[in-house]
Design a protein around this motif. Structure first.
Motif, PDB file in Angstrom:
ATOM      1  N   GLY A  30       0.791  -1.220   0.000  1.00 22.68           N
ATOM      2  CA  GLY A  30       0.000   0.000   0.000  1.00 22.68           C
ATOM      3  C   GLY A  30       0.820   1.265   0.000  1.00 22.68           C
ATOM      4  O   GLY A  30       0.397   2.280   0.553  1.00 22.68           O
ATOM      5  N   GLU A  31       1.981   1.233  -0.656  1.00 28.12           N
ATOM      6  CA  GLU A  31       2.890   2.383  -0.655  1.00 28.12           C
ATOM      7  C   GLU A  31       3.278   2.762  -2.070  1.00 28.12           C
ATOM      8  O   GLU A  31       3.402   1.916  -2.959  1.00 28.12           O
ATOM      9  CB  GLU A  31       4.162   2.057   0.134  1.00 28.12           C
ATOM     10  N   VAL A  32       3.483   4.070  -2.275  1.00 29.78           N
ATOM     11  CA  VAL A  32       4.073   4.563  -3.518  1.00 29.78           C
ATOM     12  C   VAL A  32       5.481   5.040  -3.206  1.00 29.78           C
ATOM     13  O   VAL A  32       5.667   5.999  -2.458  1.00 29.78           O
ATOM     14  CB  VAL A  32       3.246   5.722  -4.121  1.00 29.78           C
ATOM     15  N   LEU A  33       6.470   4.359  -3.766  1.00 34.89           N
ATOM     16  CA  LEU A  33       7.868   4.723  -3.573  1.00 34.89           C
ATOM     17  C   LEU A  33       8.377   5.407  -4.832  1.00 34.89           C
ATOM     18  O   LEU A  33       8.305   4.841  -5.926  1.00 34.89           O
ATOM     19  CB  LEU A  33       8.729   3.493  -3.281  1.00 34.89           C
ATOM     20  N   ALA A  34       8.878   6.615  -4.694  1.00 34.49           N
ATOM     21  CA  ALA A  34       9.514   7.307  -5.819  1.00 34.49           C
ATOM     22  C   ALA A  34      10.981   6.914  -5.865  1.00 34.49           C
ATOM     23  O   ALA A  34      11.687   7.001  -4.857  1.00 34.49           O
ATOM     24  CB  ALA A  34       9.370   8.819  -5.662  1.00 34.49           C
ATOM     25  N   LEU A  35      11.426   6.462  -7.027  1.00 32.79           N
ATOM     26  CA  LEU A  35      12.837   6.146  -7.244  1.00 32.79           C
ATOM     27  C   LEU A  35      13.428   7.292  -8.045  1.00 32.79           C
ATOM     28  O   LEU A  35      13.024   7.542  -9.188  1.00 32.79           O
ATOM     29  CB  LEU A  35      12.968   4.823  -7.996  1.00 32.79           C
ATOM     30  N   VAL A  36      14.374   8.003  -7.436  1.00 32.74           N
ATOM     31  CA  VAL A  36      14.831   9.286  -7.967  1.00 32.74           C
ATOM     32  C   VAL A  36      16.323   9.222  -8.273  1.00 32.74           C
ATOM     33  O   VAL A  36      17.095   8.614  -7.533  1.00 32.74           O
ATOM     34  CB  VAL A  36      14.565  10.424  -6.951  1.00 32.74           C
ATOM     35  N   GLU A 159      -3.590  -7.424 -13.511  1.00 34.15           N
ATOM     36  CA  GLU A 159      -3.993  -7.245 -12.110  1.00 34.15           C
ATOM     37  C   GLU A 159      -2.771  -7.216 -11.180  1.00 34.15           C
ATOM     38  O   GLU A 159      -2.626  -8.051 -10.280  1.00 34.15           O
ATOM     39  CB  GLU A 159      -4.968  -8.340 -11.688  1.00 34.15           C
ATOM     40  N   PRO A 160      -1.890  -6.236 -11.367  1.00 31.55           N
ATOM     41  CA  PRO A 160      -0.635  -6.216 -10.601  1.00 31.55           C
ATOM     42  C   PRO A 160      -0.838  -5.857  -9.140  1.00 31.55           C
ATOM     43  O   PRO A 160      -1.698  -5.045  -8.792  1.00 31.55           O
ATOM     44  CB  PRO A 160       0.175  -5.132 -11.322  1.00 31.55           C
ATOM     45  N   ARG A 161      -0.005  -6.449  -8.303  1.00 32.70           N
ATOM     46  CA  ARG A 161       0.095  -6.040  -6.904  1.00 32.70           C
ATOM     47  C   ARG A 161       1.186  -4.996  -6.742  1.00 32.70           C
ATOM     48  O   ARG A 161       1.143  -4.186  -5.822  1.00 32.70           O
ATOM     49  CB  ARG A 161       0.402  -7.259  -6.028  1.00 32.70           C
ATOM     50  N   LEU A 162       2.185  -5.066  -7.622  1.00 34.21           N
ATOM     51  CA  LEU A 162       3.253  -4.067  -7.671  1.00 34.21           C
ATOM     52  C   LEU A 162       3.296  -3.516  -9.084  1.00 34.21           C
ATOM     53  O   LEU A 162       3.494  -4.261 -10.046  1.00 34.21           O
ATOM     54  CB  LEU A 162       4.607  -4.680  -7.309  1.00 34.21           C
ATOM     55  N   LEU A 163       3.092  -2.208  -9.211  1.00 31.45           N
ATOM     56  CA  LEU A 163       3.102  -1.557 -10.516  1.00 31.45           C
ATOM     57  C   LEU A 163       4.318  -0.643 -10.609  1.00 31.45           C
ATOM     58  O   LEU A 163       4.521   0.221  -9.752  1.00 31.45           O
ATOM     59  CB  LEU A 163       1.821  -0.746 -10.703  1.00 31.45           C
ATOM     60  N   ILE A 164       5.116  -0.829 -11.654  1.00 29.44           N
ATOM     61  CA  ILE A 164       6.308  -0.010 -11.880  1.00 29.44           C
ATOM     62  C   ILE A 164       6.018   0.957 -13.011  1.00 29.44           C
ATOM     63  O   ILE A 164       5.692   0.549 -14.133  1.00 29.44           O
ATOM     64  CB  ILE A 164       7.518  -0.897 -12.226  1.00 29.44           C
ATOM     65  N   LEU A 165       6.113   2.242 -12.718  1.00 28.07           N
ATOM     66  CA  LEU A 165       5.868   3.298 -13.710  1.00 28.07           C
ATOM     67  C   LEU A 165       7.166   4.063 -13.921  1.00 28.07           C
ATOM     68  O   LEU A 165       7.576   4.860 -13.079  1.00 28.07           O
ATOM     69  CB  LEU A 165       4.760   4.240 -13.225  1.00 28.07           C
ATOM     70  N   GLU A 189      -4.946   2.395  -2.424  1.00 27.14           N
ATOM     71  CA  GLU A 189      -6.062   2.228  -1.492  1.00 27.14           C
ATOM     72  C   GLU A 189      -6.507   0.774  -1.363  1.00 27.14           C
ATOM     73  O   GLU A 189      -7.035   0.373  -0.320  1.00 27.14           O
ATOM     74  CB  GLU A 189      -7.241   3.094  -1.949  1.00 27.14           C
ATOM     75  N   ASN A 190      -6.268  -0.013  -2.400  1.00 25.83           N
ATOM     76  CA  ASN A 190      -6.624  -1.429  -2.372  1.00 25.83           C
ATOM     77  C   ASN A 190      -5.477  -2.315  -1.922  1.00 25.83           C
ATOM     78  O   ASN A 190      -5.529  -3.540  -2.089  1.00 25.83           O
ATOM     79  CB  ASN A 190      -7.104  -1.864  -3.760  1.00 25.83           C
ATOM     80  N   GLY A 191      -4.428  -1.703  -1.359  1.00 19.02           N
ATOM     81  CA  GLY A 191      -3.318  -2.478  -0.816  1.00 19.02           C
ATOM     82  C   GLY A 191      -2.191  -2.757  -1.765  1.00 19.02           C
ATOM     83  O   GLY A 191      -1.205  -3.400  -1.396  1.00 19.02           O
ATOM     84  N   GLY A 192      -2.305  -2.293  -3.013  1.00 15.72           N
ATOM     85  CA  GLY A 192      -1.226  -2.495  -3.972  1.00 15.72           C
ATOM     86  C   GLY A 192      -0.115  -1.477  -3.760  1.00 15.72           C
ATOM     87  O   GLY A 192      -0.244  -0.518  -2.988  1.00 15.72           O
ATOM     88  N   SER A 193       0.984  -1.673  -4.451  1.00 12.96           N
ATOM     89  CA  SER A 193       2.154  -0.805  -4.304  1.00 12.96           C
ATOM     90  C   SER A 193       2.631  -0.337  -5.667  1.00 12.96           C
ATOM     91  O   SER A 193       2.383  -0.992  -6.688  1.00 12.96           O
ATOM     92  CB  SER A 193       3.287  -1.545  -3.582  1.00 12.96           C
ATOM     93  N   VAL A 194       3.343   0.786  -5.673  1.00 14.10           N
ATOM     94  CA  VAL A 194       3.809   1.390  -6.920  1.00 14.10           C
ATOM     95  C   VAL A 194       5.235   1.891  -6.739  1.00 14.10           C
ATOM     96  O   VAL A 194       5.562   2.491  -5.706  1.00 14.10           O
ATOM     97  CB  VAL A 194       2.911   2.572  -7.351  1.00 14.10           C
ATOM     98  N   ILE A 195       6.090   1.623  -7.724  1.00 18.84           N
ATOM     99  CA  ILE A 195       7.386   2.298  -7.837  1.00 18.84           C
ATOM    100  C   ILE A 195       7.235   3.319  -8.948  1.00 18.84           C
ATOM    101  O   ILE A 195       6.926   2.973 -10.092  1.00 18.84           O
ATOM    102  CB  ILE A 195       8.529   1.319  -8.162  1.00 18.84           C
ATOM    103  N   PHE A 196       7.430   4.589  -8.604  1.00 20.41           N
ATOM    104  CA  PHE A 196       7.163   5.686  -9.531  1.00 20.41           C
ATOM    105  C   PHE A 196       8.464   6.414  -9.851  1.00 20.41           C
ATOM    106  O   PHE A 196       9.177   6.851  -8.944  1.00 20.41           O
ATOM    107  CB  PHE A 196       6.156   6.653  -8.901  1.00 20.41           C
ATOM    108  N   VAL A 197       8.771   6.518 -11.141  1.00 21.14           N
ATOM    109  CA  VAL A 197       9.982   7.209 -11.598  1.00 21.14           C
ATOM    110  C   VAL A 197       9.564   8.371 -12.483  1.00 21.14           C
ATOM    111  O   VAL A 197       8.789   8.203 -13.430  1.00 21.14           O
ATOM    112  CB  VAL A 197      10.916   6.261 -12.384  1.00 21.14           C
ATOM    113  N   SER A 198      10.050   9.553 -12.164  1.00 18.78           N
ATOM    114  CA  SER A 198       9.783  10.736 -12.972  1.00 18.78           C
ATOM    115  C   SER A 198      10.879  11.753 -12.712  1.00 18.78           C
ATOM    116  O   SER A 198      11.437  11.813 -11.615  1.00 18.78           O
ATOM    117  CB  SER A 198       8.418  11.336 -12.622  1.00 18.78           C
ATOM    118  N   HIS A 199      11.181  12.554 -13.732  1.00 17.43           N
ATOM    119  CA  HIS A 199      12.119  13.660 -13.548  1.00 17.43           C
ATOM    120  C   HIS A 199      11.392  14.956 -13.234  1.00 17.43           C
ATOM    121  O   HIS A 199      12.023  16.003 -13.112  1.00 17.43           O
ATOM    122  CB  HIS A 199      12.992  13.836 -14.797  1.00 17.43           C
TER     123      HIS A 199
END
Length: 503
Positions: A30-36, A159-165, A189-199
């Motif tokens: 349930g977390e969004v982690l930004a990889l910078v 139907e990912p539990r971990l989504l990498i963007l 909100e549904n318990g999934g997680s995201v790794i988010f990369v953006s400049h």
């Protein structure tokens, strides 16, 4: 509860070059982690380890508390609930949107694939990402931003539990970015997680819970979003302050070098008037798809158009790139992979390509002076500080920022008078953006006229001397001096404020 993903002291080298050094971080449920990090910091390599494209030389990747097997692959990762979307598209342009959404997993009935079934299953996924397109539409007919959202729908189909963007928002307008954020928040909100990369720093702080910063292949810090700020993250990324992101603007106003009057590209822009002045940078603002791209392509002879164009007061007809180059007009496309660089050719070949005629003894293209070519390539690599193992390295092995430098540098030996740039810093880190901004200002100071399109409002305001805002293919406002602010630029872009402006 164990983290959904745990990267533990992973290291990776290519041909003796260590690109990751004991990288460790976690992604909680349930977390969004930004990889910078800057281009070349190791972000893409880390993500390739997670998705099974690469295996670590040392260290461990755990998913849902279990070490991933040595035979970890993209197929296994997807089956385990890891979805990924990258800046570079993986869609088949000759297949329909629905076929692309379920690529590799087409539903069948008695061994047959029915287009109607595909379309019906694709519609709710397309709606989920904010798209109102016919699922039967061939993907190759859609603009880049729409295709990026189709890629997102494709990832959601698993139907990912971990989504990498990974840099998926770089080609999107504000409404499309908002659609991506809705998907991310719903998944969280549904318990999934995201790794988010953006400049785009504003996006990182708008959507993430934590930020993990990479520099030179190592983690420099992980910060809670609420406990840090933009300046802190920039310092961690590049190891210095970045107060001088944009160079000083031009002073004074000279005579136009290129004038366009009533420039019209059918279906894209109508009666656009522009003045490109030596020593100045003109921006084309507005929401995505308002005709900015077509204006640049028309001026380079890539789009059929009508209207009048003069160079140095002399009428010219630019009906092909060959004629544009002859008139010393250069163009850098927003799609560097397809139109900016030959990715399978060497850095040397890319940098020398527009100058082959000048490099050929007696101007015969059957031979090229290798010593002259080597000198030219070395000068360009040094001038633009292109980070490459050697001139013989394939362009596809370069980071996105260095590919962009190659796409720009190759034109400089042709001594262009007019430089047309579409989204010149798309998908590029802050440090490289600064280098490109200062380079463009130097080129303008040397007498070049520069025209830039960008979806980044801050970039247009900070870099350009003037911005012409396009709305539904028409220039609705021209902003310069104290009037050139983010507020006025955004208002004109979304509302088409102001009467149609004329030069």
């Amino acid at each position: 509860m164990a983290p959904l993903l745990s990267v533990e002291a992973v290291s990776k080298s290519f041909a003796g070059n260590q690109v990751l050094r004991e990288v460790s971080f976690t992604v909680e449920h349930g977390e969004v982690l930004a990889l910078v990090g800057e281009n070349g910091a190791g972000k893409s390599t880390v993500l390739s380890l997670v998705t099974g494209l690469l295996a670590p030389d040392s260290g461990l990747v755990r998913y849902d508390g279990t070490p991933v097997p040595r035979a970890w692959s993209p197929h296994r990762a997807r089956a385990a609930g890891i979805g990924s979307v990258h800046q570079e598209l993986s869609l088949n342009p000759h297949q329909s949107v629905a076929e692309n959404v379920f690529l590799g997993a087409w539903p069948t009935r008695r061994g047959l694939v029915r287009a109607r079934d595909l379309a019906e299953r694709a519609r709710p996924l397309l709606e989920r990402v904010g798209l109102d397109v016919d699922p039967h539409t061939r993907a190759g007919r859609l603009p880049l931003g729409t295709l990026q959202l189709v890629e997102l729908a494709k990832a959601l189909a698993g139907e990912p539990r971990l989504l990498i963007l990974d840099e998926v928002t770089s080609a999107l307008d504000e409404d499309q970015v908002a659609a991506v954020f809705r998907v991310v928040r719903a998944l969280r909100e549904n318990g999934g997680s995201v790794i988010f990369v953006s400049h785009r720093m504003a996006e990182l702080f708008a959507i993430s819970d934590r930020l993990t910063v990479l520099k030179d292949g190592a983690v420099t810090a992980t910060r809670e979003r609420t406990g840090t700020d933009h300046d802190d993250v920039v310092r961690l990324m590049i190891g210095r302050e970045l107060s001088d992101l944009f160079p000083p603007k031009a002073t004074g106003l000279g005579e136009p070098l290129l004038r366009a009057r009533e420039l019209t590209v059918p279906g894209a822009c109508d009666s656009v008037d522009l003045d490109l002045v030596r020593g100045r940078i003109l921006g084309l603002g507005g929401l995505q798809g308002q005709g900015q791209r077509e204006v640049l392509r028309a001026l380079f002879g890539l789009a059929r158009h009508s209207g009048q164009v003069t160079l140095d007061g002399r009428p010219v007809r630019i009906t092909s790139p060959r004629e544009a180059i002859r008139q010393r007009v250069a163009y850098v496309s927003e799609d560097r992979k397809s139109e900016g660089v030959h990715t399978t050719r060497s850095v040397r070949d890319n940098l020398a390509l527009p100058s082959l005629r000048a490099l050929a003894p007696a101007r015969r293209l059957t031979t090229v002076s290798r010593p002259a070519e080597s000198r030219l390539v070395a000068e360009l690599i040094e001038r633009l500080r292109i980070k490459t193992a050697s001139p013989a390295q394939e362009a596809r092995r370069l980071s996105g920022g260095n590919q962009q430098k190659v796409a720009l540098a190759k034109w400089l030996p042709t001594a262009p008078r007019v430089l047309l740039l579409a989204e010149p810093t798309r998908g590029i880190d802050i440090g490289t953006k600064r280098e490109i901004y200062h380079l463009l200002r130097r080129l303008a100071d040397e007498g070049m006229a520069v025209l830039v399109t960008s979806g980044d409002t801050m970039e247009l305001v900070g870099l350009c001397d003037e911005v012409a805002v396009l709305y539904e293919g028409k220039v609705v406002e021209r902003l310069d001096g104290p009037d050139l602010t983010e507020e006025r630029l955004v208002r004109a872009s979304v509302m088409g404020t102001g009467s149609v402006a004329h030069a």
